[in-house]
Design a protein around this motif. Structure first.
Motif, short mmCIF file in Angstrom:
data_model
loop_
_atom_site.label_atom_id
_atom_site.label_comp_id
_atom_site.label_asym_id
_atom_site.label_seq_id
_atom_site.Cartn_x
_atom_site.Cartn_y
_atom_site.Cartn_z
N ALA A 26 0.83 -1.21 0.00
CA ALA A 26 0.00 0.00 0.00
C ALA A 26 0.86 1.25 0.00
CB ALA A 26 -0.93 -0.01 1.21
N MET A 166 -8.55 6.64 -3.34
CA MET A 166 -7.70 5.47 -3.18
C MET A 166 -6.35 5.86 -2.61
SD MET A 166 -8.63 3.42 -6.62
CE MET A 166 -7.89 1.83 -6.35
N ALA A 169 -6.83 6.27 1.05
CA ALA A 169 -7.01 4.98 1.73
C ALA A 169 -5.69 4.19 1.78
CB ALA A 169 -8.10 4.17 1.03
N LEU A 170 -4.89 4.28 0.72
CA LEU A 170 -3.59 3.59 0.72
C LEU A 170 -2.71 4.11 1.86
CD1 LEU A 170 -2.59 3.41 -3.07
CD2 LEU A 170 -3.15 1.48 -1.59
N VAL A 173 -3.00 2.45 5.52
CA VAL A 173 -2.68 1.04 5.75
C VAL A 173 -1.40 0.87 6.57
CG1 VAL A 173 -2.24 -1.18 4.64
CG2 VAL A 173 -3.89 0.39 3.63
N THR B 94 -5.14 -4.68 8.18
CA THR B 94 -4.57 -3.83 7.12
C THR B 94 -5.52 -3.74 5.93
OG1 THR B 94 -3.14 -5.71 6.56
CG2 THR B 94 -2.09 -3.88 7.64
N SER B 97 -8.53 -1.58 6.91
CA SER B 97 -8.26 -0.14 7.01
C SER B 97 -8.45 0.53 5.64
CB SER B 97 -6.85 0.11 7.55
OG SER B 97 -5.88 -0.32 6.63
N PHE B 98 -7.98 -0.14 4.60
CA PHE B 98 -8.12 0.40 3.24
C PHE B 98 -9.59 0.51 2.85
CE2 PHE B 98 -8.44 -0.16 -1.36
CZ PHE B 98 -7.60 0.85 -1.82
N THR B 102 -11.80 4.04 2.40
CA THR B 102 -12.39 4.31 1.08
C THR B 102 -13.89 4.59 1.24
OG1 THR B 102 -10.85 2.70 0.20
CG2 THR B 102 -12.55 3.46 -1.29
#
Lengths: 235, 108
Positions: A26, A166, A169-170, A173, B94, B97-98, B102
């Motif tokens: 990520a 995105m 969100a990446l 992580v 993990t 979380s993404f 989103t």
């Protein structure tokens, strides 16, 4: 030259339910996309992850480049941001020492040091025979570094398909992975104290001394834990 | 800047990073795992990492700046709970979380 069984055992840390691969992917996919937007070539992006392999430093480098900072300024800001590797290396290497291992292996393999590989190693080295701990470390390190380099390449190539949501969100992580690993590391009272003081002081100091906040917070938290009564722990 | 200056910047960044790692190996050469200095470095390293992670969440840089602190804290709390209740599974939190961030970014 290398103990294959221990090396493979280290490499295997990439698979299973404790794998750091998703977190690495990520953050380095996002980095690859950032490099593309900043105007780096594919080769330059891959080389940066291969030879620097330190996310915050690479982000500082990119920002400084875009701002047109001087080379000496870039050097100093990156050095400061990545100086945490110094105490991290000292807190790890003595556990990997064995008289049968050649010195050059330590000097080369320290390049694998990053937050993820460090946390994995700290979590698991006691289970490995002292003689082969360095080979186990090289297994973890070559696996995590390869994941980072391949993800940078992938992120660069798919950057046009990553929308803003995105990218946001990446970016969550990696902190989530690190935080879970840290919570897993709170196995004794002194380490727990060091971690909790760091968590509180890090953001607090950031408000007044942003560049030095992490190091000073860690210095205070670590020293407080060290001075506490009780047995010292080596993990 | 030209392409050669990008190469130079990459080299400088790599050297500036490697210095700290290699100084660590030099310091470690005569350091026993049983020494007090090693213990001190150990706690300092953990505390530095904790400070870094906490700073990344509360005062992020880059893309995460576009999410609110409340959303980040919700995502973190849920993921840490999943980590603890899944017997320290790291892949689940993990991935989650993404997905969570989103979804939450889409709805705000």
């Amino acid at each position: 030259m290398i103990h294959t069984k221990s090396y493979l055992q280290g490499l295997k840390s990439l698979i299973g339910i404790r794998s750091p691969a998703l977190a690495l992917a990520a953050s380095f996919i996002a980095l690859g996309a950032i490099f593309k937007q900043a105007g780096f070539s594919l080769e330059q992006s891959v080389a940066s992850s291969l030879f620097t392999y330190a996310l915050p430093g690479q982000l500082v480098m990119t920002e400084s480049y875009l701002l047109g900072a001087s080379l000496i300024n870039i050097f100093i800001s990156v050095w400061l941001v990545n100086f945490r590797f110094y105490p991290m290396t000292v807190a790890l290497m003595p556990a990997l020492q064995h008289k049968s291992q050649p010195r050059w292996k330590y000097y080369l393999s320290c390049h694998f040091l990053a937050v993820s590989s460090w946390l994995i190693m700290k979590d698991g080295y006691k289970k490995i025979d002292k003689k082969y701990r360095l080979d186990y470390w090289i297994g973890i390190g070559s696996g995590t570094l390869s994941s980072a380099v391949l993800s940078t390449l992938f992120g660069y190539l798919i950057s046009d398909y990553l929308n803003n949501n995105m990218m946001i969100a990446l970016a969550i992580v990696n902190p989530v992975y690190f935080l879970c690993m840290m919570i897993g590391a709170m196995k004794n009272i002194k380490t727990t104290v060091a971690i909790i003081i760091g968590i509180i002081l890090g953001p607090l100091f950031y408000l007044t001394i942003p560049e030095w906040s992490i190091l000073i917070a860690g210095f205070i938290g670590g020293t407080a834990a060290f001075l506490m009564k009780g047995k010292n722990n080596d993990i | 800047m030209t392409s050669s200056s990008i190469v130079l910047i990459i080299i400088i960044t790599s050297v500036a990073t490697y210095i700290s790692r290699v100084l660590g190996v030099l310091t470690s050469e005569r350091l026993s795992i049983k020494s007090k200095i090693f213990s001190w470095f150990n706690y300092v390293a953990y505390s530095i990492l904790a400070a870094l992670i906490s700073r990344m969440i509360i005062f992020p840089a880059g893309a995460l700046l576009e999410s609110t602190l409340l959303i980040r804290l919700i995502v973190i709390a849920v993921c840490v709970a999943v980590f603890i209740f899944s017997k320290k599974n790291l892949v689940l939190p993990t991935m989650l979380s993404f997905i969570l961030l989103t979804l939450l970014s889409d709805s705000y």
